[in-house]
Enzyme design. Structure first.
Site, PDB file in Angstrom:
ATOM      1  N   SER A 101       0.829  -1.216   0.000  1.00  0.00           N
ATOM      2  CA  SER A 101       0.000   0.000   0.000  1.00  0.00           C
ATOM      3  C   SER A 101       0.859   1.260   0.000  1.00  0.00           C
ATOM      4  O   SER A 101       0.336   2.368   0.007  1.00  0.00           O
ATOM      5  CB  SER A 101      -0.926   0.010   1.222  1.00  0.00           C
ATOM      6  OG  SER A 101      -0.184  -0.151   2.421  1.00  0.00           O
ATOM      7  N   TYR A 150      -9.196  -6.805  12.807  1.00  0.00           N
ATOM      8  CA  TYR A 150      -8.604  -6.257  11.583  1.00  0.00           C
ATOM      9  C   TYR A 150      -8.564  -7.309  10.479  1.00  0.00           C
ATOM     10  O   TYR A 150      -8.259  -8.467  10.707  1.00  0.00           O
ATOM     11  CB  TYR A 150      -7.172  -5.756  11.858  1.00  0.00           C
ATOM     12  CG  TYR A 150      -6.494  -5.264  10.588  1.00  0.00           C
ATOM     13  CD1 TYR A 150      -6.665  -3.944  10.167  1.00  0.00           C
ATOM     14  CD2 TYR A 150      -5.757  -6.122   9.779  1.00  0.00           C
ATOM     15  CE1 TYR A 150      -6.083  -3.499   8.988  1.00  0.00           C
ATOM     16  CE2 TYR A 150      -5.176  -5.681   8.595  1.00  0.00           C
ATOM     17  CZ  TYR A 150      -5.345  -4.366   8.204  1.00  0.00           C
ATOM     18  OH  TYR A 150      -4.783  -3.920   7.039  1.00  0.00           O
ATOM     19  N   LYS A 178      -8.162   3.368   1.991  1.00  0.00           N
ATOM     20  CA  LYS A 178      -7.444   4.627   1.841  1.00  0.00           C
ATOM     21  C   LYS A 178      -7.713   5.361   0.535  1.00  0.00           C
ATOM     22  O   LYS A 178      -7.963   6.570   0.544  1.00  0.00           O
ATOM     23  CB  LYS A 178      -5.940   4.399   2.017  1.00  0.00           C
ATOM     24  CG  LYS A 178      -5.620   4.149   3.471  1.00  0.00           C
ATOM     25  CD  LYS A 178      -4.253   3.601   3.695  1.00  0.00           C
ATOM     26  CE  LYS A 178      -4.226   2.834   4.990  1.00  0.00           C
ATOM     27  NZ  LYS A 178      -5.131   1.644   4.991  1.00  0.00           N
ATOM     28  N   LYS A 217     -17.805  30.456 -27.799  1.00  0.00           N
ATOM     29  CA  LYS A 217     -18.158  29.790 -26.541  1.00  0.00           C
ATOM     30  C   LYS A 217     -17.346  30.251 -25.347  1.00  0.00           C
ATOM     31  O   LYS A 217     -16.147  30.493 -25.435  1.00  0.00           O
ATOM     32  CB  LYS A 217     -17.964  28.273 -26.690  1.00  0.00           C
ATOM     33  CG  LYS A 217     -18.915  27.656 -27.701  1.00  0.00           C
ATOM     34  CD  LYS A 217     -20.235  27.322 -27.084  1.00  0.00           C
ATOM     35  CE  LYS A 217     -20.023  26.108 -26.243  1.00  0.00           C
ATOM     36  NZ  LYS A 217     -21.162  25.288 -26.072  1.00  0.00           N
ATOM     37  N   ASN A 244     -17.417  28.489 -21.694  1.00  0.00           N
ATOM     38  CA  ASN A 244     -18.076  27.385 -20.982  1.00  0.00           C
ATOM     39  C   ASN A 244     -17.837  27.451 -19.475  1.00  0.00           C
ATOM     40  O   ASN A 244     -16.722  27.725 -19.039  1.00  0.00           O
ATOM     41  CB  ASN A 244     -17.566  26.047 -21.516  1.00  0.00           C
ATOM     42  CG  ASN A 244     -17.925  25.838 -22.977  1.00  0.00           C
ATOM     43  OD1 ASN A 244     -18.977  26.289 -23.425  1.00  0.00           O
ATOM     44  ND2 ASN A 244     -17.048  25.194 -23.719  1.00  0.00           N
ATOM     45  N   ASN A 248      -1.893  -2.549  13.173  1.00  0.00           N
ATOM     46  CA  ASN A 248      -3.350  -2.418  13.149  1.00  0.00           C
ATOM     47  C   ASN A 248      -3.836  -1.195  13.924  1.00  0.00           C
ATOM     48  O   ASN A 248      -4.684  -0.438  13.445  1.00  0.00           O
ATOM     49  CB  ASN A 248      -4.002  -3.688  13.706  1.00  0.00           C
ATOM     50  CG  ASN A 248      -3.682  -4.906  12.848  1.00  0.00           C
ATOM     51  OD1 ASN A 248      -3.134  -4.762  11.763  1.00  0.00           O
ATOM     52  ND2 ASN A 248      -4.017  -6.087  13.338  1.00  0.00           N
ATOM     53  N   THR A 280     -40.379  26.763  -9.116  1.00  0.00           N
ATOM     54  CA  THR A 280     -40.669  25.380  -8.740  1.00  0.00           C
ATOM     55  C   THR A 280     -40.869  24.660 -10.074  1.00  0.00           C
ATOM     56  O   THR A 280     -41.389  25.265 -11.025  1.00  0.00           O
ATOM     57  CB  THR A 280     -41.938  25.247  -7.873  1.00  0.00           C
ATOM     58  OG1 THR A 280     -43.049  25.740  -8.620  1.00  0.00           O
ATOM     59  CG2 THR A 280     -41.823  26.043  -6.564  1.00  0.00           C
ATOM     60  N   HIS A 281     -40.441  23.428 -10.162  1.00  0.00           N
ATOM     61  CA  HIS A 281     -40.484  22.673 -11.431  1.00  0.00           C
ATOM     62  C   HIS A 281     -39.722  23.405 -12.541  1.00  0.00           C
ATOM     63  O   HIS A 281     -40.029  23.230 -13.718  1.00  0.00           O
ATOM     64  CB  HIS A 281     -41.929  22.420 -11.885  1.00  0.00           C
ATOM     65  CG  HIS A 281     -42.830  21.924 -10.805  1.00  0.00           C
ATOM     66  ND1 HIS A 281     -43.037  20.587 -10.552  1.00  0.00           N
ATOM     67  CD2 HIS A 281     -43.559  22.593  -9.869  1.00  0.00           C
ATOM     68  CE1 HIS A 281     -43.865  20.453  -9.520  1.00  0.00           C
ATOM     69  NE2 HIS A 281     -44.188  21.665  -9.086  1.00  0.00           N
TER      70      HIS A 281
END
Ligand code: ARG
Length: 478
Positions: free
Chosen positions: A37, A331, A339, A297, A299, A124, A169-170
């Protein structure tokens, strides 16, 4: 029985293992890489070293290490920390993880004292401690960025407490609201996220060290010393739980995912509002990019990316929940998989909060466009109904009458406030000249003058309270 054999270079493809004693053959090269790791957990080196210093100090205080050992350990760890920070440390996959890389380097530097550091400790409880220390800092950093963003929102809301825009709304025009009020809705979402960060920090700030591998240790340790050296508010009460659960990481990821969801909703609105169709706001060029083919454009990449990144944050939460769900105590190596999702959630959240905190104060509102949009779409229809109710009609009858007036407005292509009093009276003869006070946008927002309402006066008050609440929400003390 085989005679004890010292691991040698013929036995191991690379360096000698810290746990190699009971093994007859060296680790398969692929398995070594597969189980390592260090490629990602090296980011925990500061926490790992801090934990080691505290552990060694405690061991010396209770008489397990002598003062000379401790001095050598501290000097060695100082050296290693400096080397890692300067990029002068060689991480080795054969040393598996950050813990064994640092321990091996320490022993190489100082000899036997380095070999005594791991007394009464296991990787651990060590790794559980490292992650908690790391996440505590991550909570503090995220909170600082969230506060910066919220201060920006309060500042922008203050500037626009009386700027009128359509409320939706909507995604259909509903009622006029103050732009400041809309921004304060974002503030509320983020303030709850900040509160969740505060909770997450409080619950994770407990010391796992002392749990050792799973059952505790036979050395006469004093966990309260280690706890206060590392700034924890208490110790994990059960050794099996201390080394095995990652619910604090899940909680952080859930908090991060919720905050990402809020940032994503804000992003969606920013993207809509910068479009030519809405044209409510301008984002400064430095937060946008162009197109390689369409010269016109501009963006809104930053909000789009923030919206997109919510996906990985939700995925990380799901990864950790699934990682934990079938694990027996205590463990298991599965936990090493905690991680990368966790780090990714931290990085994603910090990046998104930072981008927003930088961008929000620079938002320019096209006030006239917002106002015109609110003036279209019959946003004061409810105000006309409320007016009729105040004159004695039931709300349902008023609703019906206003519906007919709106239909007329649609046919004539004009807003209710543009209909003459004569025309309005055809729908109800109790309508008088004073109706125009409520049909205006200002009349509509000013009328919603209570705590939580959109009246500019209330927005100003909410901003004042917001500044206070912001100061009180994130707490580093338990
Ligand atoms: N790299 C390991 C992890 O991240 C450290 C703990 C390993 N413990 C063990 N018993 N193999 O979880």
């Amino acid at each position: 029985m085989n005679t004890p054999e010292k691991p040698s270079s013929t036995k191991s493809s690379s360096a000698q293992k810290l746990w190699g004693g009971r093994f007859d053959e060296s680790t398969d090269e692929f398995v070594e890489a597969f189980t390592a790791s260090v490629g990602f957990d090296q980011r925990l080196y500061r926490q790992d070293i801090a934990g080691s210093r505290a552990h060694a100090t405690m061991l010396q205080k209770v008489g397990v290490l002598d003062a000379d050992d401790l001095a050598q350990i501290n000097a060695g760890l100082d050296q290693i920390e400096a080397d890692i920070s300067a990029g002068n440390f060689e991480w080795s996959v054969s040393r598996e993880d950050v813990h064994m890389n640092i321990e091996a380097a320490l022993t190489a530097l100082i000899g036997d004292a380095g070999k005594r550091l791991h007394t009464g400790r296991s990787r651990n409880d060590q790794v559980a401690t490292d992650i908690r220390l790391y996440l505590r800092d991550a909570c503090d950093e995220a909170a600082a960025e969230a506060v910066r963003l919220m201060e920006g929102l309060l500042q922008l809301a203050d500037k626009h407490s009386a700027t009128i825009m359509p409320g939706f709304t909507h995604l259909q025009t509903a009622q006029p609201v103050s732009f400041g009020h809309h921004l304060l809705a974002w503030f509320e979402m983020l303030l709850r996220d900040l509160d969740r960060l505060s909770d997450t920090r409080r619950r994770l700030n407990k010391l796992p060290l002392g749990a050792a591998a799973l059952a505790g240790t036979s050395y006469p340790i004093d966990r309260s010393i280690t706890q206060s050296l590392l700034g924890f508010d208490g110790v994990c009460e059960n050794s099996l739980d201390a080394v095995s659960d990652r619910d604090f990481a899940i909680e952080f990821c859930a908090t991060a995912a919720t905050c990402q969801m809020h940032l994503s909703r804000m992003s969606e609105e920013l993207v809509l509002w910068t479009s030519a169709q809405f044209n409510f706001i301008e984002l400064p060029d430095r937060f946008c990019t162009g197109s390689s083919i369409m010269p016109q454009k501009k963006n809104p990449d930053v909000p789009e990316l923030v919206r997109g990144k919510s996906g990985r944050s939700y995925g990380n939460l799901m990864s950790l929940l699934t990682l934990m769900k079938g694990q027996p105590l205590a463990y298991n190596k599965d936990n090493q998989e905690d991680k990368e999702p966790l780090f990714d959630s931290v990085d994603t959240l910090l990046g998104c909060l930072r981008a927003f905190a930088d961008m929000v104060p620079a938002i320019e509102a096209n006030e006239n466009v917002m106002r015109d949009a609110a003036a279209r779409g019959f946003s004061t229809a409810t105000d006309l109904a409320d007016y009729l109710v105040r004159k004695g009609l039931t709300f349902r009858d008023a609703h019906e009458i206003v519906g007919l007036a709106v239909r007329h407005g649609v046919e004539q292509d004009c807003d209710l406030s543009e209909l003459s009093i004569e025309v309005l009276k055809q729908f109800s003869d109790i309508i008088e000249e004073d109706v125009f006070d409520v049909l205006t946008l200002e009349g509509s927002v000013n009328a919603r003058n209570h705590v939580g309402g959109t009246a500019p006066e209330q927005v100003k008050e909410a901003i004042k309270r917001g500044r206070q609440r912001l100061k009180l929400t994130y707490r580093k003390d338990a």
